[in-house]
Design a protein around this motif. Structure first.
Motif, mmCIF file in Angstrom:
data_model
loop_
_atom_site.group_PDB
_atom_site.id
_atom_site.type_symbol
_atom_site.label_atom_id
_atom_site.label_comp_id
_atom_site.label_asym_id
_atom_site.label_seq_id
_atom_site.Cartn_x
_atom_site.Cartn_y
_atom_site.Cartn_z
ATOM 1 N N ALA A 167 33.972 17.602 -31.750
ATOM 2 C CA ALA A 167 35.056 17.218 -32.927
ATOM 3 C C ALA A 167 35.173 15.793 -32.542
ATOM 4 N N ARG A 168 35.429 15.432 -31.459
ATOM 5 C CA ARG A 168 35.749 14.029 -31.013
ATOM 6 C C ARG A 168 34.669 12.831 -31.414
ATOM 7 N N ALA A 173 32.321 9.008 -35.104
ATOM 8 C CA ALA A 173 31.138 8.814 -35.843
ATOM 9 C C ALA A 173 31.787 8.500 -37.225
ATOM 10 N N ARG A 174 32.663 9.295 -37.787
ATOM 11 C CA ARG A 174 33.336 8.963 -39.142
ATOM 12 C C ARG A 174 33.874 7.512 -39.091
ATOM 13 N N ARG A 175 34.931 7.533 -38.300
ATOM 14 C CA ARG A 175 35.600 5.979 -38.084
ATOM 15 C C ARG A 175 34.866 4.931 -37.855
ATOM 16 N N ARG A 180 32.132 0.414 -40.649
ATOM 17 C CA ARG A 180 30.718 -0.285 -41.139
ATOM 18 C C ARG A 180 30.853 -0.448 -42.647
ATOM 19 N N ILE A 181 31.338 0.344 -43.384
ATOM 20 C CA ILE A 181 31.478 0.369 -44.861
ATOM 21 C C ILE A 181 32.611 -0.973 -45.166
ATOM 22 N N ALA A 182 33.870 -0.986 -44.377
ATOM 23 C CA ALA A 182 34.682 -1.901 -44.671
ATOM 24 C C ALA A 182 34.303 -3.214 -44.409
#
Length: 189
Positions: A167-168, A173-175, A180-182
């Motif tokens: 989960a961590r 990975a999501r963060r 990266r998108i930002a």
């Protein structure tokens, strides 16, 4: 648990039974604990075995992946062929009490001889006619149950830890993907 007459084809788990008059077993994947009057030809157990026999079959065989404890009638005519993968055989029949360490194979004739009972195990063999020692065998399986329970607890803890780590990692990975998108949005702007 089976009482009276039993027939087991293939079982992936454990098998327990008491007061079984006649038992036919093909394969038990786990452990087996039973008291039987008679069994037909062969018993194959993947785990450990605790077996009390009231009579011996005509030429029977028992194959066990783990340890075996077999209680036989106090007085009988039979031939025994015992094979232990670990080499340890605890033999206590007809007043003959011996522990054979690193023996691997033991052949014995009881009384006038007769039916051959072949027992082949991956671990240790305990063979006895002492029913008073049977309470020790209950502890044997009780200890194994405690050990398996502790193992299950350990596995459960490891799974929960792995789930938290997963989960961590997923959150990290999501963060990282959001960052990266930002950054790409800032670069384009």
């Amino acid at each position: 648990t089976v009482t009276k007459v039993g027939s087991v084809g293939n079982s992936g788990g454990d098998f327990t039974g008491s007061n079984i008059v006649s038992l036919t077993v093909e394969n038990i994947g786990g452990d087996m604990a039973a008291s039987v009057q008679d069994f037909h030809k062969s018993i194959n157990v993947g785990g450990d075995l605790l077996l009390t026999l009231a009579t011996l079959p005509e030429d029977g065989s028992i194959h066990v992946g783990g340890d075996a404890r077999v209680i036989l009638p106090a007085s009988m005519d039979a031939a025994l062929s015992l094979k232990s993968g670990s080499g340890d055989i605890d033999y206590d029949l007809a007043g003959d009490r011996q522990v054979y360490e690193m023996t691997h194979t033991l052949e014995k004739t009881l009384g006038k001889g007769g039916s051959l009972l072949s027992i082949s195990v991956g671990g240790d063999i305990t063979i006895s006619d002492q029913h008073s020692r049977d309470s020790k065998s209950v502890d044997y399986f009780g200890d194994m149950e405690v050990q398996l329970g502790a193992l299950a607890d350990d596995i459960g803890r490891e799974v929960r830890i792995d789930q938290r780590v997963a989960a961590r990692l997923d959150s990290d990975a999501r963060r990282a993907e959001e960052e990266r998108i930002a950054r790409e949005a800032l670069i384009r702007a």
